[in-house]
Design an enzyme around this catalytic site. Sequence first.
Site, mmCIF file in Angstrom:
data_model
loop_
_atom_site.group_PDB
_atom_site.id
_atom_site.type_symbol
_atom_site.label_atom_id
_atom_site.label_comp_id
_atom_site.label_asym_id
_atom_site.label_seq_id
_atom_site.Cartn_x
_atom_site.Cartn_y
_atom_site.Cartn_z
ATOM 1 N N GLU A 79 0.798 -1.224 0.000
ATOM 2 C CA GLU A 79 0.000 0.000 0.000
ATOM 3 C C GLU A 79 0.833 1.278 0.000
ATOM 4 O O GLU A 79 0.302 2.364 -0.242
ATOM 5 C CB GLU A 79 -0.951 -0.007 1.200
ATOM 6 N N GLU A 110 6.711 -21.602 8.954
ATOM 7 C CA GLU A 110 7.136 -20.672 9.996
ATOM 8 C C GLU A 110 8.161 -21.284 10.949
ATOM 9 O O GLU A 110 8.812 -20.570 11.710
ATOM 10 C CB GLU A 110 5.939 -20.176 10.795
#
Length: 293
Positions: A79, A110
């Site tokens: 963004e 992870e």
Amino acid sequence: MLNTETPDRQHADLDLYPTGELVDTLIGDQFHAVRAVQAASSQIAAAVTAALPRIDAGGRLMYVGAGTSGRLGVLDSVELYPTFSWPHERALALLAGGVDAMFVAVEGAEDDSARGAADLRALNPGRDDVVLLLAASGATPYVLGALRAAAAAGALTIGFANNPDAPVVREAQIGITLDTGPEVISGSTRLKAGTSQKIALNTFSSALMVRLHKVYGNLMVDLKPTNAKLVLRAVRLTMFATGADEAAARAVLEQCDFHVKVAIVALTKKTSIAQARVLLESARGSVRQALAA
């Protein structure tokens, strides 16, 4: 047991709540996210202050996370371009499991600290880079591996976690604890823990962009008008900043490829587009300083 994994005893019968009460409970629990970020405001301010000279010197923002935390990092990085014209190559995001994990959970990824370190090193981090490390638990191996690789390269490390005294906070140069406590649905850190991380990232990156002169007053003057909505927004922002009518604002914007900063300086100082660009360059992109010149 981590706070984020501890069952919330206040809502032990959540599955029995009437729908209205269930919805109210889920919404109400989110307010803890706001309070957690407020409690960490001084650490977020310190992170902005430490990051500014590095980014101003040409450094990059690098986001690292897994699962919800990683996806929030990707979102913030993406963004920055349409909002502040921040170059894509200076806002990079690493998500455990790679691009595919943005859409399909890759849970085991992870746990690989070596992969986190290798992925970070592949970006060739340097001393001017700023690495944001996100982990609700604060102990995600992928994130810790990336943190240690970033630190070894001399980059600024900023760790975000939702549990007190978490490794990612302890080991980062600047640690930010967003202590959201137990989740209303036990262990689902996509809820208020995720909300707090979203708020914290919005706050950090927006404050940094303000300090980098991407904002004039409170107007978003360095956006990229990549669609019709944003073109109209560029026109309105120019009108707000200068008092010009729509026709005048649009005419000048069309001459400068809809660069709002340039249009504001040209209209306010009644100068050419070329001279407005020179004034902005001399002011290092600050509309306020360019207008005062």
